[in-house]
Design a protein around this motif. Structure first.
Motif, short mmCIF file in Angstrom:
data_model
loop_
_atom_site.label_atom_id
_atom_site.label_comp_id
_atom_site.label_asym_id
_atom_site.label_seq_id
_atom_site.Cartn_x
_atom_site.Cartn_y
_atom_site.Cartn_z
N VAL A 80 15.80 64.06 31.20
CA VAL A 80 16.65 63.45 30.17
C VAL A 80 15.77 63.11 28.96
CG1 VAL A 80 18.15 61.51 29.56
CG2 VAL A 80 18.22 62.46 31.88
N VAL A 81 16.18 63.56 27.79
CA VAL A 81 15.48 63.22 26.54
C VAL A 81 16.25 62.11 25.85
CG1 VAL A 81 14.63 64.08 24.34
CG2 VAL A 81 14.64 65.58 26.33
N GLY A 82 15.60 60.97 25.62
CA GLY A 82 16.25 59.82 25.03
C GLY A 82 16.52 60.01 23.55
N PRO A 83 17.28 59.08 22.95
CA PRO A 83 17.67 59.22 21.54
C PRO A 83 16.50 59.21 20.56
CG PRO A 83 18.30 57.07 22.42
CD PRO A 83 17.90 57.91 23.58
N GLN A 84 15.43 58.51 20.89
CA GLN A 84 14.32 58.45 19.93
C GLN A 84 13.61 59.79 19.78
OE1 GLN A 84 10.34 56.77 21.55
NE2 GLN A 84 11.88 55.54 22.60
N LEU A 85 13.73 60.66 20.79
CA LEU A 85 13.09 61.97 20.71
C LEU A 85 14.08 63.09 20.40
CD1 LEU A 85 10.63 61.88 23.75
CD2 LEU A 85 10.11 61.49 21.35
N SER A 86 15.38 62.81 20.55
CA SER A 86 16.36 63.88 20.38
C SER A 86 17.17 63.76 19.09
CB SER A 86 17.34 63.88 21.57
OG SER A 86 18.03 62.65 21.66
N SER A 87 16.99 62.66 18.37
CA SER A 87 17.79 62.45 17.16
C SER A 87 16.91 62.47 15.92
CB SER A 87 18.53 61.11 17.23
OG SER A 87 19.15 60.82 15.99
N ALA A 88 17.37 63.19 14.88
CA ALA A 88 16.65 63.22 13.61
C ALA A 88 16.72 61.88 12.90
CB ALA A 88 17.22 64.31 12.72
N LEU A 89 17.50 60.93 13.44
CA LEU A 89 17.52 59.57 12.88
C LEU A 89 16.21 58.84 13.17
CD1 LEU A 89 21.16 58.51 13.82
CD2 LEU A 89 20.31 59.26 11.59
N HIS A 90 15.43 59.39 14.09
CA HIS A 90 14.09 58.86 14.40
C HIS A 90 13.10 59.96 14.05
CE1 HIS A 90 15.95 55.53 16.66
NE2 HIS A 90 16.79 56.44 17.10
N ASP A 144 13.92 46.96 33.29
CA ASP A 144 13.73 45.57 32.87
C ASP A 144 13.17 44.75 34.02
OD1 ASP A 144 15.86 44.92 34.58
OD2 ASP A 144 17.34 44.87 32.96
N GLU A 145 13.07 43.44 33.82
CA GLU A 145 12.47 42.56 34.81
C GLU A 145 13.25 42.51 36.12
OE1 GLU A 145 9.67 40.68 34.93
OE2 GLU A 145 8.94 41.55 33.07
N THR A 146 14.54 42.84 36.05
CA THR A 146 15.35 42.83 37.27
C THR A 146 15.26 44.14 38.03
OG1 THR A 146 17.39 43.70 36.26
CG2 THR A 146 16.97 41.33 36.03
N GLY A 147 14.54 45.12 37.47
CA GLY A 147 14.42 46.41 38.12
C GLY A 147 15.54 47.37 37.77
N ARG A 148 16.31 47.06 36.72
CA ARG A 148 17.41 47.92 36.31
C ARG A 148 16.93 48.89 35.25
NH1 ARG A 148 21.89 47.55 32.61
NH2 ARG A 148 21.07 45.57 31.83
N ALA A 149 17.30 50.18 35.39
CA ALA A 149 16.90 51.22 34.44
C ALA A 149 17.74 51.11 33.17
CB ALA A 149 17.08 52.59 35.06
N HIS A 150 17.11 51.44 32.03
CA HIS A 150 17.79 51.43 30.74
C HIS A 150 17.55 52.78 30.06
CE1 HIS A 150 18.85 47.08 30.29
NE2 HIS A 150 17.93 46.97 31.25
N THR A 151 18.55 53.62 30.10
CA THR A 151 18.39 54.94 29.49
C THR A 151 18.23 54.85 27.98
OG1 THR A 151 20.80 55.16 29.40
CG2 THR A 151 19.68 56.09 31.31
N GLU A 152 18.86 53.84 27.36
CA GLU A 152 18.78 53.73 25.90
C GLU A 152 17.39 53.33 25.42
OE1 GLU A 152 19.46 49.54 27.26
OE2 GLU A 152 20.14 51.54 27.88
N ARG A 153 16.56 52.81 26.32
CA ARG A 153 15.19 52.43 25.97
C ARG A 153 14.17 53.39 26.56
NH1 ARG A 153 14.26 46.05 26.72
NH2 ARG A 153 12.40 46.63 25.53
N THR A 154 14.65 54.48 27.10
CA THR A 154 13.78 55.47 27.74
C THR A 154 13.56 56.65 26.80
OG1 THR A 154 14.53 54.86 29.95
CG2 THR A 154 13.52 57.04 29.69
#
Length: 410
Positions: A80-90, A144-154
């Motif tokens: 999975v490629v996250g938004p920071q690497l897949s969007s020209a907005l970044h 995060d600290e609870t061990g939950r994955a965050h795709t939007e921050r990946t």
């Protein structure tokens, strides 16, 4: 991504990237685009510089311990490629992704990018002497600290299953490295499954993945690693390529003391060769100096290593390379890694600049530049084998890395 990608669009993105200009990279076309050539020219087969690079080396003991798997997730890989690497907005990170894919010579035919990346890497390995292998990195999501994955921050995610499959399908050339977040509820189960599946190491990038190596939450994970003998490869120092968490301090080499105290075999990626971190007295010091400090501590004896991937890149100081060459006492603890596909990013490494710094024979520059266009793995290996400073060069042990990763109980 080869000629089918618009070079004008590629160069336009790069031309607007301040970081590249700040690093002093030339953006001229020949210096940026990787031509992705195949067979090395016959005239170079007998190059005296390549012969010198392999002299005294047993290829069967050379496992390049720092190789990235990349793709778009288009071939059942689960990438999975996250938004920071897949969007020209970044634009900066988007340009970085284009660089990576160009460096890996992955064409952009729909449904074939993942396969093209893996096939190119396999071809590069097949051009190396028999026995040479690369260790393929999976890459964990941000948690995060609870061990939950965050795709939007990946930034990007490479599942363990994909890296393991490539190693299983091509065992003559590939080994695999898992990436498991220690805060996950199933972390120990995932680690035990990886160990049972012949994993060779576990890779963490704390700042991007969101884990603190000094946290007690890692203790059970560390106990399992220590019992298995599987090494932990940890990126230390500043991280520029991917973002996820905001805690750059978690990449401080001194935060690995907890793992060492638990008996874990630890590899500091890049020898923490970029950035600064806080020393025990609170003062900011080069992360590399803190790596050397940690090496000198009794807890590190027999457990702490550093891989030499990325040390020849333009954003590293020549003095750091000189130190590593001169420190013969450290050579048993230094491990060859290429950071592939980065050696294929032409502006990142300049053999001519290293030669001007007195670290590389000037006569080798031309051959190395040609080799890079055909095989970045061979280029990186040969470049580091030829590095020298006042009679000091890296011992063969630095490149005989299998001794560290094949010794686990996996």
């Amino acid at each position: 991504m080869n000629g089918s990608m618009s070079r004008r669009r590629f160069l336009g993105l790069l031309g607007g990237t301040a970081a590249l200009s700040a690093a002093g990279w030339s953006l001229a076309r020949p210096a940026v685009i990787n031509p992705c050539r195949v067979a090395i020219p016959a005239a170079l087969i007998d190059s005296p510089w390549l012969r010198k690079a392999w002299a005294g080396i047993d290829p069967a003991q050379v496992w390049d311990c720092h190789v990235h798997v990349a793709g778009l997730g288009d071939g059942g890989s689960g990438i999975v490629v996250g938004p920071q690497l897949s969007s020209a907005l970044h634009p900066l990170h988007y340009a970085q992704r284009l660089f990576y894919m160009n460096a890996g010579c992955a064409h952009d035919a729909p449904g074939k990018v993942d396969a093209a990346y893996a096939a190119r890497l396999l071809n590069l390995c097949d051009a190396m002497p028999a026995g040479f292998k690369v260790m393929l990195f999976a890459f964990e999501q941000f948690h995060d600290e609870t061990g939950r994955a965050h795709t939007e921050r990946t930034a990007f995610y490479v599942p363990d299953a994909w890296a393991a499959k490539l190693a299983r399908d091509f065992p003559e050339r590939f080994e695999w490295v898992a990436s498991i977040h220690p805060y996950r509820r199933d972390a120990l189960h995932a680690l035990q499954a990886a160990i049972a599946n012949d994993v060779r190491a576990v890779k963490w990038l704390p700042a991007a993945m969101g884990m603190d190596p000094a946290s007690r939450r890692c203790d059970a994970f560390y106990r399992t690693l220590a019992a298995s003998g599987v090494p932990l490869i940890v990126h230390c120092g500043e991280e520029q390529a991917v973002k996820g968490g905001d805690a750059q301090a978690w990449g401080n080499p001194l935060r690995l003391r907890r793992a060492l105290d638990a008996g874990v075999k630890v590899v500091v990626a890049h020898c923490a060769s970029l950035g600064e971190d806080s020393d025990d007295d609170g003062r900011s010091r080069p992360s590399f100096d803190l790596f050397l400090k940690l090496c000198a501590e009794p807890r590190a004896k027999g457990l702490l290593y550093g891989d030499i991937s990325a040390i020849t890149q333009r954003n590293r100081k020549p003095a750091l390379i000189r130190t590593l060459l001169e420190r013969n006492d450290l050579h048993e603890r230094l491990l060859h890694g290429s950071d592939y596909p980065l050696p294929g990013i032409l502006p990142l490494t300049s053999p001519a600049t290293l030669a001007r710094a007195g670290l590389l024979p000037a006569g080798a520059v031309g051959d190395l530049e040609i080799v890079r266009q055909h095989n970045p793995l061979l280029f990186d290996f040969s470049l580091k084998r030829l590095l020298a400073w006042q009679g000091h060069s890296f011992a063969p042990a630095v490149f005989h890395t299998r001794r560290v990763f094949a010794a686990s109980k996996a």
